[in-house]
Design a protein around this motif. Sequence first.
Motif, PDB file in Angstrom:
ATOM      1  N   LEU A   1       0.822  -1.210   0.000  1.00  0.00           N
ATOM      2  CA  LEU A   1       0.000   0.000   0.000  1.00  0.00           C
ATOM      3  C   LEU A   1       0.859   1.264   0.000  1.00  0.00           C
ATOM      4  O   LEU A   1       0.498   2.265  -0.620  1.00  0.00           O
ATOM      5  N   LYS A   2       1.993   1.232   0.679  1.00  0.00           N
ATOM      6  CA  LYS A   2       2.895   2.384   0.685  1.00  0.00           C
ATOM      7  C   LYS A   2       3.405   2.685  -0.728  1.00  0.00           C
ATOM      8  O   LYS A   2       3.622   3.844  -1.082  1.00  0.00           O
ATOM      9  N   SER A   3       3.583   1.636  -1.526  1.00  0.00           N
ATOM     10  CA  SER A   3       4.070   1.840  -2.888  1.00  0.00           C
ATOM     11  C   SER A   3       3.017   2.514  -3.770  1.00  0.00           C
ATOM     12  O   SER A   3       3.323   3.020  -4.841  1.00  0.00           O
ATOM     13  N   PHE A   4       1.756   2.527  -3.309  1.00  0.00           N
ATOM     14  CA  PHE A   4       0.667   3.202  -4.007  1.00  0.00           C
ATOM     15  C   PHE A   4       0.168   4.402  -3.185  1.00  0.00           C
ATOM     16  O   PHE A   4      -0.983   4.811  -3.295  1.00  0.00           O
ATOM     17  N   GLY A   5       1.040   4.956  -2.367  1.00  0.00           N
ATOM     18  CA  GLY A   5       0.649   6.019  -1.447  1.00  0.00           C
ATOM     19  C   GLY A   5       0.210   7.317  -2.090  1.00  0.00           C
ATOM     20  O   GLY A   5      -0.377   8.178  -1.428  1.00  0.00           O
ATOM     21  N   ASN A   6       0.475   7.474  -3.387  1.00  0.00           N
ATOM     22  CA  ASN A   6       0.058   8.707  -4.076  1.00  0.00           C
ATOM     23  C   ASN A   6      -1.329   8.557  -4.708  1.00  0.00           C
ATOM     24  O   ASN A   6      -1.757   9.419  -5.470  1.00  0.00           O
ATOM     25  N   TYR A   7      -2.038   7.459  -4.377  1.00  0.00           N
ATOM     26  CA  TYR A   7      -3.399   7.250  -4.861  1.00  0.00           C
ATOM     27  C   TYR A   7      -4.388   7.303  -3.695  1.00  0.00           C
ATOM     28  O   TYR A   7      -4.048   6.958  -2.565  1.00  0.00           O
TER      29      TYR A   7
ATOM     30  N   TYR B   1      -7.236   5.466  -3.506  1.00  0.00           N
ATOM     31  CA  TYR B   1      -7.632   4.103  -3.160  1.00  0.00           C
ATOM     32  C   TYR B   1      -7.082   3.122  -4.182  1.00  0.00           C
ATOM     33  O   TYR B   1      -6.590   3.501  -5.247  1.00  0.00           O
ATOM     34  N   LEU B   2      -7.177   1.848  -3.831  1.00  0.00           N
ATOM     35  CA  LEU B   2      -6.688   0.788  -4.703  1.00  0.00           C
ATOM     36  C   LEU B   2      -7.679  -0.362  -4.680  1.00  0.00           C
ATOM     37  O   LEU B   2      -8.167  -0.745  -3.611  1.00  0.00           O
ATOM     38  N   ASP B   3      -8.012  -0.901  -5.843  1.00  0.00           N
ATOM     39  CA  ASP B   3      -8.871  -2.072  -5.947  1.00  0.00           C
ATOM     40  C   ASP B   3      -8.010  -3.322  -6.109  1.00  0.00           C
ATOM     41  O   ASP B   3      -7.161  -3.389  -7.004  1.00  0.00           O
TER      42      ASP B   3
ATOM     43  N   ARG C   1     -11.720  -2.828  -2.079  1.00  0.00           N
ATOM     44  CA  ARG C   1     -11.302  -1.447  -2.336  1.00  0.00           C
ATOM     45  C   ARG C   1     -10.756  -0.865  -1.030  1.00  0.00           C
ATOM     46  O   ARG C   1     -11.488  -0.714  -0.048  1.00  0.00           O
ATOM     47  N   ILE C   2      -9.475  -0.562  -1.048  1.00  0.00           N
ATOM     48  CA  ILE C   2      -8.825  -0.033   0.150  1.00  0.00           C
ATOM     49  C   ILE C   2      -8.499   1.437  -0.074  1.00  0.00           C
ATOM     50  O   ILE C   2      -7.753   1.785  -0.994  1.00  0.00           O
ATOM     51  N   TYR C   3      -9.072   2.292   0.758  1.00  0.00           N
ATOM     52  CA  TYR C   3      -8.757   3.721   0.696  1.00  0.00           C
ATOM     53  C   TYR C   3      -7.442   3.947   1.443  1.00  0.00           C
ATOM     54  O   TYR C   3      -7.307   3.557   2.611  1.00  0.00           O
ATOM     55  N   ILE C   4      -6.489   4.581   0.767  1.00  0.00           N
ATOM     56  CA  ILE C   4      -5.141   4.743   1.307  1.00  0.00           C
ATOM     57  C   ILE C   4      -4.881   6.175   1.769  1.00  0.00           C
ATOM     58  O   ILE C   4      -4.518   6.419   2.910  1.00  0.00           O
ATOM     59  N   ASN C   5      -5.088   7.108   0.846  1.00  0.00           N
ATOM     60  CA  ASN C   5      -4.745   8.501   1.112  1.00  0.00           C
ATOM     61  C   ASN C   5      -5.825   9.424   0.557  1.00  0.00           C
ATOM     62  O   ASN C   5      -5.822   9.754  -0.625  1.00  0.00           O
ATOM     63  N   PRO C   6      -6.764   9.854   1.383  1.00  0.00           N
ATOM     64  CA  PRO C   6      -7.888  10.670   0.899  1.00  0.00           C
ATOM     65  C   PRO C   6      -7.463  12.027   0.335  1.00  0.00           C
ATOM     66  O   PRO C   6      -8.223  12.656  -0.396  1.00  0.00           O
TER      67      PRO C   6
ATOM     68  N   THR D   1      -7.034   6.728  -8.393  1.00  0.00           N
ATOM     69  CA  THR D   1      -6.600   5.350  -8.227  1.00  0.00           C
ATOM     70  C   THR D   1      -5.637   5.009  -9.345  1.00  0.00           C
ATOM     71  O   THR D   1      -5.445   5.792 -10.276  1.00  0.00           O
ATOM     72  N   ALA D   2      -5.020   3.841  -9.244  1.00  0.00           N
ATOM     73  CA  ALA D   2      -4.102   3.405 -10.295  1.00  0.00           C
ATOM     74  C   ALA D   2      -4.885   3.236 -11.590  1.00  0.00           C
ATOM     75  O   ALA D   2      -6.054   2.849 -11.587  1.00  0.00           O
ATOM     76  N   SER D   3      -4.221   3.527 -12.708  1.00  0.00           N
ATOM     77  CA  SER D   3      -4.886   3.396 -13.996  1.00  0.00           C
ATOM     78  C   SER D   3      -5.258   1.944 -14.254  1.00  0.00           C
ATOM     79  O   SER D   3      -4.654   1.021 -13.704  1.00  0.00           O
ATOM     80  N   LYS D   4      -6.281   1.746 -15.084  1.00  0.00           N
ATOM     81  CA  LYS D   4      -6.687   0.378 -15.426  1.00  0.00           C
ATOM     82  C   LYS D   4      -5.536  -0.379 -16.065  1.00  0.00           C
ATOM     83  O   LYS D   4      -5.343  -1.570 -15.822  1.00  0.00           O
ATOM     84  N   GLU D   5      -4.762   0.328 -16.894  1.00  0.00           N
ATOM     85  CA  GLU D   5      -3.633  -0.321 -17.561  1.00  0.00           C
ATOM     86  C   GLU D   5      -2.605  -0.806 -16.542  1.00  0.00           C
ATOM     87  O   GLU D   5      -2.137  -1.943 -16.605  1.00  0.00           O
TER      88      GLU D   5
END
Length: 265
Positions: free
Chosen positions: A166-172, A174-176, A236-241, A247-251
């Motif tokens: 989750l830290k590696s996606f900290g600039n989003y 939320y993440l699915d 769906r985990i909300y990380i940084n409101p 969120t991360a792109s679909k690609e």
Amino acid sequence: MQKSNITIFKRNEVARGTDMYSLNAKKCFNAIYYIYQKNRDMFAQYEDNNISYMSLKFSTLRDIMGLQKDNNYVEVIKDAIRELQTTLIELNNWVNPANGKKYAWYSTKFLNDANVEHDNIVTVQLEISTLFKQLMRAHINFTPLDLVQYMNKFRTKYAMKLYEYLKSFGNYRYLDISQSHLMRLFGIDEDNKTYKYYAQIRRLLVRQIKELIAKSDLKELKLDDSKELRKEKIFRIYINPKAKKKTASKEETNQILQSLAIKKF
């Protein structure tokens, strides 16, 4: 006494990869990672002179791993090192800095050889794989992780893995994560009877999120429990409101999912 801050800068593909390490093996991995990064120039010089091993005192690893209260720490560390020699780590959807090639899936190990000389039993000599030496030297695409303040406080390997992921996606915001994705991330076999169904995986995830909120800097984590997501077996985990990116792109997500799907248990 431990330093107040011991931070490693773990490459994102490693933070998002799949491993089957135990909690102590993860701690040992991170401790070696930290020592190598902190002294990367010195070790690079050694390697230029054909010295492939790094020598570490067991007491140094003990302190970074948080094993000061364990009188049997040498054997605990040896067991962790054996895991790092034999258990594979899988990197997904990444570019190898050595040859510039992009890989959907790459299976490798962290350590090659390890030994303790008879005349110096307080020190262990380790040979890190060439690939990981290159990854640890890189200055891009990394996630900073504090070992003392957060990582070493987690009780389970699942909490530690979820935190760095989750830290590696900290600039989003939320993440699915799909059920199958989460199982592979945690290194759980698809035939595992304890965590076979969505509800069982959800309970495991909820426990880890509660631990992360209590023991880390990810204080605003939240799991979306909507019926629509449950029906699709999506967490769906909300990380940084406050993050600008939704969120991360679909690609990007699809690439990670597709590469993880290659993994066979």
